[in-house]
Motif scaffolding. Structure first.
Motif, PDB file in Angstrom:
ATOM      1  N   ILE A 293      12.456   4.414  10.494  1.00 25.34           N
ATOM      2  CA  ILE A 293      12.941   3.220   9.799  1.00 25.34           C
ATOM      3  C   ILE A 293      11.763   2.275   9.592  1.00 25.34           C
ATOM      4  N   GLY A 294      11.727   1.657   8.440  1.00 23.57           N
ATOM      5  CA  GLY A 294      10.654   0.736   8.076  1.00 23.57           C
ATOM      6  C   GLY A 294      10.447   0.855   6.582  1.00 23.57           C
ATOM      7  N   CYS A 295       9.601   0.003   6.023  1.00 23.56           N
ATOM      8  CA  CYS A 295       9.350   0.093   4.580  1.00 23.56           C
ATOM      9  C   CYS A 295       8.768   1.461   4.242  1.00 23.56           C
ATOM     10  N   SER A 296       7.772   1.882   5.029  1.00 23.89           N
ATOM     11  CA  SER A 296       7.141   3.181   4.779  1.00 23.89           C
ATOM     12  C   SER A 296       8.155   4.326   4.872  1.00 23.89           C
ATOM     13  N   SER A 297       9.077   4.185   5.793  1.00 20.58           N
ATOM     14  CA  SER A 297      10.047   5.256   6.036  1.00 20.58           C
ATOM     15  C   SER A 297      11.058   5.423   4.905  1.00 20.58           C
TER      16      SER A 297
ATOM     17  N   SER B  85      -0.455   2.478   8.683  1.00 22.30           N
ATOM     18  CA  SER B  85      -0.822   1.330   9.527  1.00 22.30           C
ATOM     19  C   SER B  85      -1.112   0.123   8.651  1.00 22.30           C
ATOM     20  N   ASN B  86      -0.152  -0.795   8.641  1.00 23.34           N
ATOM     21  CA  ASN B  86      -0.389  -2.029   7.866  1.00 23.34           C
ATOM     22  C   ASN B  86      -0.465  -3.251   8.787  1.00 23.34           C
ATOM     23  N   PHE B  87      -0.690  -2.996  10.057  1.00 24.94           N
ATOM     24  CA  PHE B  87      -0.914  -4.028  11.094  1.00 24.94           C
ATOM     25  C   PHE B  87       0.287  -4.930  11.352  1.00 24.94           C
ATOM     26  N   ILE B  88       1.461  -4.539  10.878  1.00 24.65           N
ATOM     27  CA  ILE B  88       2.591  -5.471  10.991  1.00 24.65           C
ATOM     28  C   ILE B  88       3.899  -4.718  10.838  1.00 24.65           C
ATOM     29  N   TYR B  89       4.994  -5.335  11.279  1.00 25.87           N
ATOM     30  CA  TYR B  89       6.322  -4.808  10.978  1.00 25.87           C
ATOM     31  C   TYR B  89       6.719  -5.376   9.624  1.00 25.87           C
ATOM     32  N   GLY B  90       6.663  -4.539   8.596  1.00 27.50           N
ATOM     33  CA  GLY B  90       6.992  -5.019   7.255  1.00 27.50           C
ATOM     34  C   GLY B  90       8.480  -5.273   7.085  1.00 27.50           C
ATOM     35  N   MET B  91       9.253  -4.257   7.362  1.00 23.91           N
ATOM     36  CA  MET B  91      10.683  -4.313   7.020  1.00 23.91           C
ATOM     37  C   MET B  91      11.433  -5.461   7.683  1.00 23.91           C
ATOM     38  N   THR B  92      11.062  -5.791   8.918  1.00 20.87           N
ATOM     39  CA  THR B  92      11.800  -6.850   9.616  1.00 20.87           C
ATOM     40  C   THR B  92      11.179  -8.229   9.383  1.00 20.87           C
ATOM     41  N   GLY B  93      10.141  -8.287   8.572  1.00 24.12           N
ATOM     42  CA  GLY B  93       9.649  -9.598   8.150  1.00 24.12           C
ATOM     43  C   GLY B  93       8.416 -10.104   8.861  1.00 24.12           C
TER      44      GLY B  93
ATOM     45  N   LEU C 159      16.208   7.383  12.430  1.00 23.75           N
ATOM     46  CA  LEU C 159      16.292   6.117  13.153  1.00 23.75           C
ATOM     47  C   LEU C 159      14.887   5.656  13.521  1.00 23.75           C
ATOM     48  N   HIS C 160      14.769   4.378  13.806  1.00 18.86           N
ATOM     49  CA  HIS C 160      13.467   3.779  14.091  1.00 18.86           C
ATOM     50  C   HIS C 160      12.782   4.508  15.264  1.00 18.86           C
ATOM     51  N   GLY C 161      11.661   5.138  14.971  1.00 21.07           N
ATOM     52  CA  GLY C 161      10.865   5.796  16.009  1.00 21.07           C
ATOM     53  C   GLY C 161      11.248   7.222  16.324  1.00 21.07           C
TER      54      GLY C 161
ATOM     55  N   GLY D 240       0.790  -1.227   0.000  1.00 18.60           N
ATOM     56  CA  GLY D 240       0.000   0.000   0.000  1.00 18.60           C
ATOM     57  C   GLY D 240       0.823   1.280   0.000  1.00 18.60           C
ATOM     58  N   HIS D 241       2.082   1.181   0.388  1.00 20.05           N
ATOM     59  CA  HIS D 241       2.879   2.392   0.599  1.00 20.05           C
ATOM     60  C   HIS D 241       3.006   3.244  -0.669  1.00 20.05           C
ATOM     61  N   GLY D 242       3.085   2.582  -1.825  1.00 16.84           N
ATOM     62  CA  GLY D 242       3.215   3.321  -3.090  1.00 16.84           C
ATOM     63  C   GLY D 242       1.952   4.099  -3.424  1.00 16.84           C
TER      64      GLY D 242
ATOM     65  N   GLY E  32       5.792   4.348  10.103  1.00 19.52           N
ATOM     66  CA  GLY E  32       5.014   3.113  10.106  1.00 19.52           C
ATOM     67  C   GLY E  32       4.285   2.984  11.434  1.00 19.52           C
ATOM     68  N   ASP E  33       3.408   2.007  11.556  1.00 20.08           N
ATOM     69  CA  ASP E  33       2.685   1.838  12.824  1.00 20.08           C
ATOM     70  C   ASP E  33       3.640   1.421  13.941  1.00 20.08           C
ATOM     71  N   GLY E  34       4.634   0.609  13.608  1.00 23.68           N
ATOM     72  CA  GLY E  34       5.628   0.236  14.624  1.00 23.68           C
ATOM     73  C   GLY E  34       6.480   1.442  14.974  1.00 23.68           C
ATOM     74  N   ASP E  35       6.887   2.141  13.958  1.00 29.71           N
ATOM     75  CA  ASP E  35       7.741   3.319  14.096  1.00 29.71           C
ATOM     76  C   ASP E  35       7.087   4.371  15.004  1.00 29.71           C
ATOM     77  N   ALA E  36       5.814   4.667  14.739  1.00 28.90           N
ATOM     78  CA  ALA E  36       5.145   5.751  15.462  1.00 28.90           C
ATOM     79  C   ALA E  36       4.568   5.305  16.800  1.00 28.90           C
TER      80      ALA E  36
HETATM   81  C1  LIG Z   1      16.375   0.656  17.412  1.00 31.22           C
HETATM   82  C2  LIG Z   1      15.873  -0.253  16.367  1.00 31.22           C
HETATM   83  N1  LIG Z   1      15.187  -1.362  16.716  1.00 31.22           N
HETATM   84  C3  LIG Z   1      14.755  -2.215  15.783  1.00 31.22           C
HETATM   85  C4  LIG Z   1      14.975  -1.967  14.464  1.00 31.22           C
HETATM   86  C5  LIG Z   1      14.500  -2.964  13.438  1.00 31.22           C
HETATM   87  N2  LIG Z   1      13.345  -2.515  12.660  1.00 31.22           N
HETATM   88  C6  LIG Z   1      13.498  -1.922  11.466  1.00 31.22           C
HETATM   89  S1  LIG Z   1      12.068  -1.516  10.746  1.00 31.22           S
HETATM   90  C7  LIG Z   1      11.179  -2.191  12.027  1.00 31.22           C
HETATM   91  C8  LIG Z   1       9.694  -2.232  12.031  1.00 31.22           C
HETATM   92  C9  LIG Z   1       9.061  -1.529  10.894  1.00 31.22           C
HETATM   93  O1  LIG Z   1       7.669  -1.617  10.997  1.00 31.22           O
HETATM   94  P1  LIG Z   1       6.750  -0.353  10.799  1.00 31.22           P
HETATM   95  O2  LIG Z   1       7.265   0.801  11.555  1.00 31.22           O
HETATM   96  O3  LIG Z   1       5.371  -0.755  11.107  1.00 31.22           O
HETATM   97  O4  LIG Z   1       6.951   0.002   9.240  1.00 31.22           O
HETATM   98  P2  LIG Z   1       6.695  -0.882   7.934  1.00 31.22           P
HETATM   99  O5  LIG Z   1       8.001  -1.549   7.622  1.00 31.22           O
HETATM  100  O6  LIG Z   1       5.610  -1.867   8.224  1.00 31.22           O
HETATM  101  O7  LIG Z   1       6.314   0.124   6.913  1.00 31.22           O
HETATM  102  C10 LIG Z   1      12.034  -2.693  13.008  1.00 31.22           C
HETATM  103  C11 LIG Z   1      11.566  -3.364  14.225  1.00 31.22           C
HETATM  104  C12 LIG Z   1      15.702  -0.805  14.125  1.00 31.22           C
HETATM  105  N3  LIG Z   1      15.985  -0.469  12.870  1.00 31.22           N
HETATM  106  N4  LIG Z   1      16.119   0.023  15.080  1.00 31.22           N
END
Ligand SMILES: Cc1ncc(C[n+]2csc(CCOP(=O)(O)OP(=O)(O)O)c2C)c(N)n1
Ligand code: SF4
Lengths: 377, 283
Positions: free
Chosen positions: B62-66, B133-141, B80-82, B34-36, B105-109
């Motif tokens: 950090i994440g696919c969306s990021s 919000s895609n209900f999951i951590y995309g980038m880490t699998g 950096l993540h978050g 969905g990100h595109g 991303g939802d995890g990020d925020a």
């Molecule tokens: C400090 C830190 N912890 C863990 C990670 C690993 N990590 C990279 S992306 C990610 C989750 C991404 O999920 P989300 O934010 O929902 O974005 P999405 O990929 O789904 O778009 C995690 C846990 C990291 N990069 N940095």
């Protein structure tokens, strides 16, 4: 006539004054003993000069905000202690990787963990060098007096602007909270370095142009529209997976400091010329060491002191020279043996190296050092 | 009718390339992600806002969306993540004339960046935050995130997720954001309008965007395609705030509201800071 420029200041206040003198216009922090006064002071002083102060939600937020502000063109500072310094490591690594100038003050307190918040310590020497993950450069300065905190704060900004790297100003609670008369130099008396900005047309701009030793850094909003990422990146700032480029970048950010360490090093050598006993001491403990040297010199004992104001990159040349001359190097420090590891490495067996260590929250007194000197005289 | 179609055809196609960095494409996103689609709505909203590319600073974590900022021709910062919210706060406070847009991303925020997220909302600093919000951590699998529905499968919730979800919009509102909205990648035209409103809003504006991760959430939860996911969660899983009052309760229950959910006026942080500077200078 009373000297108008002379003021009685606390170390942390001198740090705030030094930051302003250096042109700092952005501070983000989170309160923690024994560094809180730096933020308190700047919360008053910065807005008066049009600068920005923000108390963030935590130390990670604070380091993040100062990196963002620096990319928007500010000269930025954060200050912390103990656990707060641990939290900042993620951001320090980011600033190293993205080559964003900023200054981080760590007023050391007893640790680990919450430890002894109001007690002095020098136990973050190694964390200041190795705290962030991955190989990265470290420029760390260690002032001993309130006046020196002022000058070394200015130097921290100058080095960070010059080399596009975070600089850590590291001192202990004793100098941070001590009050001493200091002179604030007139404007223009001390050189102020500002980052080099690009002059090329925006479409030609490479924020990590490796044909320069230090590439010019544009600010956001000035027409350059560049990209910054903590991922390994190419000269244009965009991510790369190319092993050659990754290695090149990883080495370049370290080499830019390594190759210039002679310019970054700063030491004070006291009575070292004819010394047979050497002391290596920094921060407040260098003051005890100096006292001990004076007392022993009065007794004709040939003791000398090497006092580094730059502890990282480690003053290898000066320590190596000292090791050639003396039979022993004494390393008093308020930790269980950190700088001493480096002194041993550099001395390489050319002389004996002994540490004096103390972690009970009391400083190392001159007498403690004298007792060790007595054994070697 | 025929005349209208002809007129439509004559309209110049939207020039996305003007906002993209074509040399940085293709993007990393999987087919069906969905990100595109969100990027398309975002670019169109920015175009409609009249902001110049130099005026925009896009910051992400950090994440696919990021990864979005790498593909767009603005001042861009991939942090950096978050932490994006705190970096963005630094950029904005240092240079308030920039329009700051945060991509997360939802995890990020909501997980690692939760603290920065709520305090950014509380300050009401002028920036637009998009939470994908895609209900999951995309980038880490495919590990579970704070928005993974209870019972859903993730690579770290193989027996079904037992954790309750965060409602991103409720959280943003409670924290003090002055503009809160929800959109979906399915309703991409509405999303464009919502993002435009968010960009025009003075203060912290948060738009949660329900989108889909077919690669992990879809595969793990036996949803066979991106379109199936969009139908289930976005088309049928949400109702527009404009319609909600007209619908019978059974058509609303269990569904997320879509549209602008909250909009109020409150002093903006950088403007308040400017006043503080004026006060301080007088003292
Ligand atoms: C400090 C830190 N912890 C863990 C990670 C690993 N990590 C990279 S992306 C990610 C989750 C991404 O999920 P989300 O934010 O929902 O974005 P999405 O990929 O789904 O778009 C995690 C846990 C990291 N990069 N940095
Ligand atoms: S892993 Fe999921 S979120 Fe990431 S690009 Fe693929 S579909 Fe999108």
């Amino acid at each position: 006539m009373a000297d108008k420029t002379k003021r009685l200041l606390q170390g942390n206040e001198a740090c705030a004054e030094g930051a302003l003198y250096a042109g700092c216009n952005f501070f983000a922090g989170y309160p923690i003993t024994p560094s809180t006064e730096i933020g308190e002071c700047l919360s008053v002083r910065l807005p008066k000069t049009g600068g920005k102060f923000i108390q963030m939600e935590d130390e990670i937020g604070a380091i993040s905000a100062i990196i963002g502000a620096s990319l928007a063109g500010s000269k930025s500072l954060t200050a912390t202690s103990g656990p707060g310094f641990s939290l900042k490591q993620e951001g320090i690594g980011f600033a190293c990787m993205t080559e964003v100038p900023c200054v981080i003050v760590n007023v050391m307190r007893g640790g680990p963990s919450t430890g002894f918040p109001t007690g002095p310590s020098q136990s973050d020497i190694m964390q200041a060098k190795w705290g962030a993950h991955g190989d990265h450069p470290a420029v760390v300065l260690t002032p001993s007096t309130v006046q020196e905190i002022f000058y070394e704060t200015v130097r921290s900004f100058n080095l960070s602007e010059k080399y596009r790297t975070p600089v850590i100003l590291l001192y202990d609670e004793i100098v941070g909270h001590m009050r001493e008369p200091i002179v604030i130099p007139e404007e223009g008396e001390v050189e102020i370095v500002n980052r080099i900005k690009p002059t090329c047309p925006p479409e030609e701009y490479l924020p990590y142009d490796d044909s320069h030793e230090i590439a010019p850094l544009a600010a956001y909003g000035e027409g350059y529209r560049f990209h910054v990422t903590g991922l390994n990146h190419k000269p244009d700032g965009f991510p790369t997976n190319d092993p050659k480029l990754i290695e090149k970048e990883n080495k370049r950010i370290i080499d830019k400091i390594e190759n210039n360490k002679k310019q970054i090093w700063k030491n004070e050598a006291i009575d070292l010329d004819d010394a047979t006993i050497g002391i290596f001491a920094y921060g407040s403990i260098a003051r005890s060491a100096r006292y001990a040297v004076n007392i022993m010199r009065d007794k004709d004992i040939k003791v000398g002191l090497l006092r580094p104001l730059t502890i990282w990159p480690f003053p290898e040349e000066a320590v190596s020279e000292m090791a050639e001359k003396v039979k022993v190097i004494i390393v008093p420090e308020m930790n269980l043996g950190q700088a001493v590891i480096e002194v041993e490495r550099v001395a390489g067996g050319k002389c004996e190296v002994v540490g004096i260590n103390r972690v009970d929250g009391d400083p190392i007194h001159p007498q403690q050092i004298i007792e060790v000197i007595e054994k070697y005289k | 009718m025929a005349v209208q179609t002809a007129a439509k055809k004559e309209r110049a196609p939207f020039d996305y390339d003007r906002y993209l960095r074509p040399k940085k494409l293709p993007h990393i996103w999987c087919p069906g992600c969905g990100h595109g689609i969100v990027l398309k709505s975002l670019i169109r909203a920015i175009d409609a806002s009249g902001l110049t590319k130099d005026q925009i600073c896009m910051v992400s974590g950090i994440g696919c969306s990021s990864r979005t900022p790498g593909y767009v021709d603005f001042n861009t910062l991939h942090t950096l993540h978050g932490r994006s919210f705190a970096y963005a706060t630094g950029v904005k406070l240092a240079k308030p004339e920039l329009k700051v847009i945060v991509i997360s991303g939802d995890g990020d925020a909501l997980a690692i960046g939760g603290n920065h997220f709520i305090h950014t909302c509380r300050r009401n600093i002028d920036m637009t935050i998009l939470v994908y919000s895609n209900f999951i951590y995309g980038m880490t699998g495919g590990q579970y995130s704070p928005t993974t529905p209870q019972g859903a499968i993730a690579t770290t919730s193989r027996f079904g997720n037992i954790e309750p979800v965060f409602d991103c919009c409720d959280l943003a509102k409670a924290a003090g954001a002055t503009f809160v909205a929800r959109g979906t990648s399915y309703h991409c035209q509405d999303l464009e309008k919502t993002i435009l409103e968010a960009i025009r809003h003075k203060g912290t504006s948060v738009v949660e965007i329900i989108d889909q991760c077919p690669t992990y959430y879809g595969r793990l939860n036996k949803l066979r395609s991106a379109t199936e996911m969009m139908e289930k969660f976005e088309k049928n899983g949400t109702v527009s705030v404009k319609q909600v009052d007209k619908l019978p309760p059974e058509k609303v229950e269990g569904k997320l509201l879509r549209g602008i959910l909250h909009r109020v006026e409150r002093p903006e942080y950088c403007e308040e800071y400017d006043k503080l500077i004026q006060d301080a200078k007088g003292k």
